[in-house]
Design an enzyme around this catalytic site. Sequence first.
Site, mmCIF file in Angstrom:
data_model
loop_
_atom_site.group_PDB
_atom_site.id
_atom_site.type_symbol
_atom_site.label_atom_id
_atom_site.label_comp_id
_atom_site.label_asym_id
_atom_site.label_seq_id
_atom_site.Cartn_x
_atom_site.Cartn_y
_atom_site.Cartn_z
ATOM 1 N N ARG A 3 -6.781 -0.410 -4.007
ATOM 2 C CA ARG A 3 -5.408 -0.242 -3.534
ATOM 3 C C ARG A 3 -5.311 -0.510 -2.030
ATOM 4 O O ARG A 3 -6.220 -0.207 -1.268
ATOM 5 C CB ARG A 3 -4.921 1.188 -3.805
ATOM 6 C CG ARG A 3 -4.831 1.540 -5.276
ATOM 7 C CD ARG A 3 -4.356 2.983 -5.457
ATOM 8 N NE ARG A 3 -4.249 3.350 -6.863
ATOM 9 C CZ ARG A 3 -3.191 3.137 -7.622
ATOM 10 N NH1 ARG A 3 -2.129 2.557 -7.096
ATOM 11 N NH2 ARG A 3 -3.167 3.498 -8.885
ATOM 12 N N ASP A 36 -4.330 -9.133 -4.947
ATOM 13 C CA ASP A 36 -4.216 -10.522 -5.396
ATOM 14 C C ASP A 36 -3.477 -10.635 -6.716
ATOM 15 O O ASP A 36 -2.811 -11.644 -6.975
ATOM 16 C CB ASP A 36 -5.612 -11.154 -5.489
ATOM 17 C CG ASP A 36 -6.157 -11.516 -4.118
ATOM 18 O OD1 ASP A 36 -5.655 -12.481 -3.526
ATOM 19 O OD2 ASP A 36 -7.053 -10.816 -3.626
ATOM 20 N N HIS A 41 -10.226 -2.494 8.967
ATOM 21 C CA HIS A 41 -8.877 -2.148 9.424
ATOM 22 C C HIS A 41 -8.067 -3.384 9.800
ATOM 23 O O HIS A 41 -7.647 -3.532 10.934
ATOM 24 C CB HIS A 41 -8.959 -1.219 10.640
ATOM 25 C CG HIS A 41 -9.569 0.102 10.321
ATOM 26 N ND1 HIS A 41 -10.890 0.236 10.002
ATOM 27 C CD2 HIS A 41 -9.039 1.337 10.264
ATOM 28 C CE1 HIS A 41 -11.149 1.510 9.766
ATOM 29 N NE2 HIS A 41 -10.055 2.195 9.908
ATOM 30 N N GLU A 80 -8.988 -9.546 -10.425
ATOM 31 C CA GLU A 80 -7.848 -9.439 -9.512
ATOM 32 C C GLU A 80 -6.662 -10.345 -9.801
ATOM 33 O O GLU A 80 -5.539 -9.999 -9.452
ATOM 34 C CB GLU A 80 -8.291 -9.604 -8.059
ATOM 35 C CG GLU A 80 -9.349 -10.635 -7.795
ATOM 36 C CD GLU A 80 -9.989 -10.477 -6.425
ATOM 37 O OE1 GLU A 80 -9.374 -9.910 -5.521
ATOM 38 O OE2 GLU A 80 -11.135 -10.940 -6.268
ATOM 39 N N ARG A 118 -19.638 -6.857 -0.697
ATOM 40 C CA ARG A 118 -18.671 -7.624 -1.497
ATOM 41 C C ARG A 118 -18.822 -9.098 -1.168
ATOM 42 O O ARG A 118 -18.883 -9.484 0.000
ATOM 43 C CB ARG A 118 -17.228 -7.169 -1.238
ATOM 44 C CG ARG A 118 -16.246 -7.920 -2.163
ATOM 45 C CD ARG A 118 -14.853 -7.322 -2.168
ATOM 46 N NE ARG A 118 -14.094 -7.657 -0.993
ATOM 47 C CZ ARG A 118 -12.832 -8.122 -1.005
ATOM 48 N NH1 ARG A 118 -12.205 -8.299 -2.158
ATOM 49 N NH2 ARG A 118 -12.193 -8.367 0.111
ATOM 50 N N ARG A 131 -4.191 -14.610 2.516
ATOM 51 C CA ARG A 131 -4.665 -13.317 2.051
ATOM 52 C C ARG A 131 -3.484 -12.398 1.758
ATOM 53 O O ARG A 131 -2.405 -12.531 2.326
ATOM 54 C CB ARG A 131 -5.570 -12.675 3.103
ATOM 55 C CG ARG A 131 -6.884 -13.404 3.259
ATOM 56 C CD ARG A 131 -7.860 -12.613 4.115
ATOM 57 N NE ARG A 131 -9.137 -13.288 4.164
ATOM 58 C CZ ARG A 131 -10.068 -13.211 3.215
ATOM 59 N NH1 ARG A 131 -9.847 -12.480 2.155
ATOM 60 N NH2 ARG A 131 -11.199 -13.855 3.345
#
Length: 836
Positions: free
Chosen positions: A537, A499, A93, A462, A348, A669
């Site tokens: 998304r 990205d 989050h 990405e 990941r 980011r």
Amino acid sequence: MQVDRLRELLDPLDDATLLEVARAFSQFLNLANIAEQRHRERLHRHHQRFPGDPDTDRGLRQVLAELNNADIDRQNIRTVLEGLSVELVLTAHPTEVTRRTLIRKYDRVADLLTALDRPDLTQEELEDLRRHLREQILSAWSTDEIRRERPSPVDEAKWGFATIEQSLWQAVPQGMREIEAELELAGLPPMPVDWVPIRFASWMGGDRDGNPNVTAAVTREVLQLARWMAADLYLRDVENLLADLSMHRASDELLARTGPSHEPYRLVLRSVRDRLRTTRAQMEARVNGQPEPGGEGFTSGRQLFDELSLIDRSLRAVGLAAIADGQLKDTLRRLNCFGITLLRLDIRQESTRHTEALDAITRYLGLGGYADWDEAQRIRFLLSELDSRRPLVDEAFYSSDFCEDDVAQVLETCRVIAEQGPEGLGAYVISMARTSSDVLAVMLLQKIAGVRRPMRVVPLFETLDDLDNAAATMSALLDIPLYKQRVLDGQEVMIGYSDSAKDAGFLGAAWAQFRTQEQLTTIFRNHGIPLTLFHGRGGSISRGGSPTRMALLSQPPGSVAGRIRVTEQGEMIRFKYGRPKVAAYNLEQYVAATLEATLMPPAQPRAEWRAQMDRLTEVSVGSYRQVVRDDPALVAYLRTVTPETELSRLALGSRPARRKPGGGVETLRAIPWVFAWTQIRLMLPAWLGTGAALESALKHADETDTLRAMNENWPFFQGVVDMLEMVLAKTDTRVASWYEERLTGESELIRLGDTLRERLAHTVSALQRLTGRESLLDNNPVMRWSIRVRDPYTDPLHLLQAELMARLRERETDPLLESALMVTIAGIAAGMRNTG
């Protein structure tokens, strides 16, 4: 209210008063969101009562009716439904700015608003509810809304567990009953008792891409906590079943297990309860590093399912199906949805970290540097080792100088995968995947760690170049017999939205994503291998956010095929799944949209539409990069005029805002990149470049006609236009000017600000010419009202924020001002209903 008048009111205020004013406006916006959410719940009830009403959202009933009108065979519909797979992946989050303490209070306010809707309240009951409402609002006002400490990855995981416990645990069976009723109404044969087409996975505690705080130990703890929470939740279900299943009639099959008894179901359930208690105690001991208690717990979902299915079969066999269809059915569905691990945890990691680990191993073995090899040499090595039966490294490697901390973390993560088993694990996602060797590398690393049932390896493409090369990368992998044999049951590929949009702009990224999915769908269809596309998304438009049906129907035809995986992140988790009724509705929307996209996919886009998109994106990407990459003032503008640097003070999540310290936009980011522009109402990532592309096309009559045909007949382009219109309606050029006036006098930054506002105005104008609408959102008055009703409360927050940023930058530190600034950030995020 005029800005000059606002400034007259705000400028003389001291720091403490500024904090209180900011809190007041922020609180109002949060309460407005609660009221709007309650209104959405009312609309959902209206949708259930009057499903044909054009003002309600399209649901499963309408989809089933259209399938019937299209003469699609009912057995075909049922077959697709049986195999339907919708997996929602809850990510950490980083943009959820509201404290959990306040969210609980806001949930209570929402519950009270629901109770106040009852038409049969007495005057005394009405006054009592209003009194409680005043208490909750006062309690929220008296609570500090800003988190003072950044959450750890384990805290984020607990946040996700709380969403399941407080909402999704109720929403899944509730939503399934609503879906079941719609299927029955449509005359479809009943589905299996435990049928649930929806699953949940998580990245919380598994996503270590650029987050040094997510270690192997954290992943292990999160997996154990999930098992503990699952056992606790099932234990509550079983306690309720124990209270209810007091009947004595039972099947011979069940009595053969229990022996003669006047309460045979309770005998079975007591055994289940004892095993769940043991499971919970064992998981708690593991989390706390204590010796595990003895006893037999549940080690697989199948074990618990077999016990409950025995009871289900018995009840149905003796004519008590109505009882079996009650709480027991809800529990069986929860078990099929959540398993005994609550969530399947994805791992990941960034591709270069795997390269570094293998490089350390090859250098330790005296084979040279893996990182220096070309792609062909890497592939030969990886395939040779994947086919080999001997261990690649010995234990001595782990204590050698070659096994540095970063390498050790990669290998230790794979060891956690080996020790946990497959039931609680989902996909191993490789971010910044570029080549076939990136995928094979993770397969080898799992083998080195002794993983017996490897996690499926999912490349994440990405950037624009990576998306364009994805088809070639996957084709090369499928040409390898060893690899193709391992993925015969299915391949998953992740498409990155964040990205790619930061790299190429919204329009360029959207078209690249579409083309990539088309190519991948064709490749895997030709190989006869099922493909699941995993959509990464975010909540914002520039990160792929859009309504569920629009998102699925705008995909290339054939790409959904009954299987979809989507990330749900940030504040969208709370908005979509934080309350059981809203969550149940959104789950139904996913099932309906996936069914529709599978059985009634959109037509293939025409050749002239493709050519037009190629022209549009060439202009769009060039225009976007002209500003983001080539204008030297962009980074300075971002850090001076927006609160980008101040965002790091807000304890949003466990992950750093930048992949690397310092640097330009490329190191930032996607989430803070979007968040910063949202705060000053420029929304730059969602429209920059698109306006220039539309303007260029609209200069030519033939291209204008093509664009309008695309907007009328192509769901993909309709989605682009609708999302662009919504985000432009949230922009406000006045606001960015306020920040510039207060925060900079530098001519280059003012020049860039003027340029951006001019480009934004041209984008609005071009969109209006394309749609033929005089004002933004003329076709969606509810959305327009939702945005504009908040402006009188967000405007003062913007002015306050600019003032607070200026005051803070004049001082080294000031806790009071910092608190006030954080409140404005949270308040504006609440007002926008969309942070990134």
